[in-house]
Motif scaffolding. Structure first.
Motif, PDB file in Angstrom:
ATOM      1  N   SER A  81       0.831  -1.209   0.000  1.00  0.00           N
ATOM      2  CA  SER A  81       0.000   0.000   0.000  1.00  0.00           C
ATOM      3  C   SER A  81       0.865   1.258   0.000  1.00  0.00           C
ATOM      4  O   SER A  81       0.604   2.213  -0.745  1.00  0.00           O
ATOM      5  CB  SER A  81      -0.968   0.003   1.185  1.00  0.00           C
ATOM      6  OG  SER A  81      -0.277  -0.071   2.414  1.00  0.00           O
ATOM      7  N   LEU A  87       0.984   3.845  -3.218  1.00  0.00           N
ATOM      8  CA  LEU A  87       0.663   5.262  -3.047  1.00  0.00           C
ATOM      9  C   LEU A  87       1.833   6.127  -3.488  1.00  0.00           C
ATOM     10  O   LEU A  87       1.652   7.126  -4.204  1.00  0.00           O
ATOM     11  CB  LEU A  87       0.311   5.545  -1.584  1.00  0.00           C
ATOM     12  CG  LEU A  87      -0.022   7.003  -1.247  1.00  0.00           C
ATOM     13  CD1 LEU A  87      -1.240   7.490  -2.030  1.00  0.00           C
ATOM     14  CD2 LEU A  87      -0.248   7.163   0.261  1.00  0.00           C
ATOM     15  N   CYS A 144      -4.073   3.976   5.925  1.00  0.00           N
ATOM     16  CA  CYS A 144      -4.313   3.169   4.726  1.00  0.00           C
ATOM     17  C   CYS A 144      -4.080   1.695   5.053  1.00  0.00           C
ATOM     18  O   CYS A 144      -3.151   1.356   5.787  1.00  0.00           O
ATOM     19  CB  CYS A 144      -3.348   3.547   3.595  1.00  0.00           C
ATOM     20  SG  CYS A 144      -3.844   4.971   2.632  1.00  0.00           S
ATOM     21  N   VAL A 161      -5.803   3.482  -1.102  1.00  0.00           N
ATOM     22  CA  VAL A 161      -4.798   4.240  -1.853  1.00  0.00           C
ATOM     23  C   VAL A 161      -5.463   5.049  -2.957  1.00  0.00           C
ATOM     24  O   VAL A 161      -5.125   6.220  -3.182  1.00  0.00           O
ATOM     25  CB  VAL A 161      -3.726   3.287  -2.429  1.00  0.00           C
ATOM     26  CG1 VAL A 161      -2.869   3.992  -3.469  1.00  0.00           C
ATOM     27  CG2 VAL A 161      -2.854   2.742  -1.303  1.00  0.00           C
TER      28      VAL A 161
END
Length: 389
Positions: free
Chosen positions: A13, A17, A283, A305
């Motif tokens: 993640s 991102l 997240c 994300v």
């Protein structure tokens, strides 16, 4: 050092991102406590929703996934020997991509290297400061030396045990949790998968799952009590029990071999609300955990994300805050739908301690509805392949 977005956690993640933001011209620094080799040694699930696969492609990290991954049109459900197929593509027009999370992470690392993104490994004693001010910053050490990272925003992508969620005051957070009374014993073996698509099997002895990573790497699971340990299960014992829980025709063609990885994962559901406090955004596993039954862990991280990326791009390009202000609400709406789906599938397929005959008949009725009702199969297909972002 200063950046626009400080990202805590170098798992999929955080890397996804970072990759998307950098491609949009927004600077990031990723802080990861472990080494790259350690991150890439973690064995995780490998079923990607349509939206997650599209997001990886948009990040410029999907070439190998599209070459080596396996598109699945559906899955099989079994109960005490009876098995039927749920056709995702025929029911809702979408598929899932089977591609290991370790491979996704490797591809994202390679993509980050290619664009010269900053990923700092060995970042310890990470602490988040002044998160409700206009000038938050992150302090950390590397090899004992202290560092400070100024930023506009902090994205907490550091998992359930990371520092990000506890950095939100306890009185601000509301947490929801369900702990299931069993775990999954999983093994990885260099053997051909027993079926070309996943098999979810309910059995009086407990749940079993036949999954895969590629044509010569299989991932199999059985439900076990939380009191069991890996040492309690030899490879021979695992294979024998796995065969018992699979339909006879499947068990007859199963190819076995030495395990190259074996572990027990407890099952739990967890959600924290909200997912934003000041300049901090949570997240992935930092905000929520799902049982692996519905294959939603990495996929929910990807949708988080997506929402955060959209909000930050809007902030920097249009000087508007609507996207980041709505981040928590948008992410949580999808998270709770995935939680419901994972809970439903887990409840239907597993054997619970103390379950009554009535409970068992309800499980059988749920499976029978999926087998006979196209509307029920479409609902499962839509949720399994991923609700729209």
């Amino acid at each position: 050092m200063r950046t626009q977005v400080a990202i805590i956690g170098g798992g999929p993640s955080g890397l996804l991102l970072s990759q998307l933001l950098n491609k949009a011209g927004i600077a990031t620094v990723v802080l990861e406590r472990k080494s790259r080799d350690y991150v890439l040694s973690r064995i995780r699930a490998g079923v990607l929703e349509t939206g997650a696969a599209d997001l990886i492609r948009a990040a410029g990290a999907g070439t190998r996934m599209d070459r080596e991954g396996h598109l699945h049109d559906g899955c099989y459900l079994a109960s005490n020997g009876r098995m039927f197929h749920v056709d995702f593509k025929g029911s809702c027009g979408k598929q899932v991509m089977v591609y290991g999370q370790t491979e996704v992470t490797k591809d994202l690392y390679d993509a980050q290297d290619a664009i010269g993104a900053t990923v700092i490994h060995g970042a310890e004693e990470v602490a988040l400061h002044d998160l409700t001010s206009d000038a938050p910053y992150v302090s950390y050490t590397v090899n004992g030396a202290a560092h400070r990272l100024g930023c506009d925003f902090v994205a907490g992508c550091d998992g359930f045990h990371g520092v990000s969620r506890p950095s939100m005051p306890a009185e601000v957070r509301r947490e929801y949790e369900k702990v299931y009374p069993f775990g999954w014993l999983g093994i990885l073996s260099r053997t051909p998968p027993v079926e070309h698509e996943l098999i979810y099997a309910a059995h009086d002895r407990g749940f079993a799952l036949a999954s895969m990573r590629h044509a010569m790497l299989s991932r199999y699971y059985i439900q076990v009590p939380l009191t069991d340990t890996v040492e309690d299960w030899s490879d021979e014992a695992f294979w024998a029990e796995f065969r018992r829980r699979m339909p006879e025709a499947v068990a007859a063609r199963l190819v076995t071999g030495p395990s190259i990885e074996k572990s027990i994962a407890p099952l739990r559901s967890f959600v924290t609300e909200p997912m934003r406090w000041g300049r901090l955004f949570l997240c992935g596993d930092a905000a929520h955990i799902v049982p692996p039954t519905g294959a939603k862990g990495l996929n929910l991280a990807a949708s988080d994300v997506h929402y955060l990326y959209e909000g930050l791009v809007q902030h920097y390009r249009q000087n508007q805050s609507a996207g980041i202000d709505a981040y928590s609400q948008r992410a949580l709406a999808r998270i709770w739908q995935a939680m419901r789906f994972s809970w439903s599938l887990t409840t239907m397929m597993h054997r619970f301690p103390g379950a009554s005959d009535y409970d068992r008949r309800m499980q059988d009725s749920e499976l029978a509805q999926l087998e006979t009702n196209p509307v029920a199969r479409r609902l499962m297909a839509e949720n399994y392949t991923g609700l729209p972002y």
